[in-house]
Design an enzyme around this catalytic site. Sequence first.
Site, PDB file in Angstrom:
ATOM      1  CD  GLU A   1      -2.048  -2.123   1.870  1.00 11.15           C
ATOM      2  OE1 GLU A   1      -3.189  -2.853   1.781  1.00 11.15           O
ATOM      3  OE2 GLU A   1      -0.901  -2.215   2.505  1.00 11.15           O
ATOM      4  CB  THR A   2       1.514   3.775  -2.053  1.00  6.20           C
ATOM      5  OG1 THR A   2       2.519   3.050  -2.551  1.00  6.20           O
ATOM      6  CG2 THR A   2       2.124   5.389  -2.112  1.00  6.20           C
TER       7      THR A   2
END
Length: 280
Positions: free
Chosen positions: A46-47
Amino acid sequence: MTRRFAQVDVFSSKPVAGNPVAVVVDAEGLSGEQMAAFARWTNLSETTFVLPPTIPEADYRLRIFTPGGELPFAGHPTLGSAHAWLEAGGTPKGERIVQECGVGPVAIRRDGARLAFAAPPLLGSGPVDAATVAEIVAALGLDPGEVVTGEWVVNGPQWLVLVLSSAHRVIEVEPDFAALGEYEVGLIAPYPEGLPGEPEVGYEVRAFAPGLGIAEDPVTGSLNAGIAAWLRGSGQAPESYVAAQGTAIGRAGRVHIVDDGTDIWVGGAATTVIAGTVVL
């Protein structure tokens, strides 16, 4: 444009033993396409992108991307982003941090040296039908007799959770990711006596989401939150426990669950490993 950036290791007090999240702290003005492109570039599970809130009770708004798309909620990005926001000088309006995201406001509290988020309510739950269980069991290379039960645990992600008879079997599983397809699968089994040297660790967990571009997630807050809501709601777990995750891939994630009678809190340590700027 230069923007503040941090890469934070979550769910481990020892750096690089948990699950990293990339956090763009100054994300105002970025389009969804730019965010998705950067998430593909980081290639982390995830970002996240911190934005001004749009509801009065929130301290900030968070958008969460995997390499394959956007999520309405995810656990380790929530804690890692709150940690990065605090380190960047963020000050909560109240006693707790309030994050706005796709599932609405999420409360985050300081829990000693850890941060913890209040698990959002399940959006869906119920037993998994036998045909689907059989499909997943085959993709995981399990014997049907090793599965105790299966449950849908939906809290943004569409987790399909299988309870196995042995924590050690959870660690041994070698999935066929192509056969898993679009399923988001969680595995859990208890440690009846705890881990050697860590008697508080009661469960082993794994998470697979190949359809989102995440073959195996090292440590997963949303999955653990959903499992805790299910197990506590059905009386199958104590008020507090610790789940281990990431063992099979060389990580040492520890997820701390506390049910205070009002909320189920999902907590863990967070450590900034990379701090600086990005040009986006």
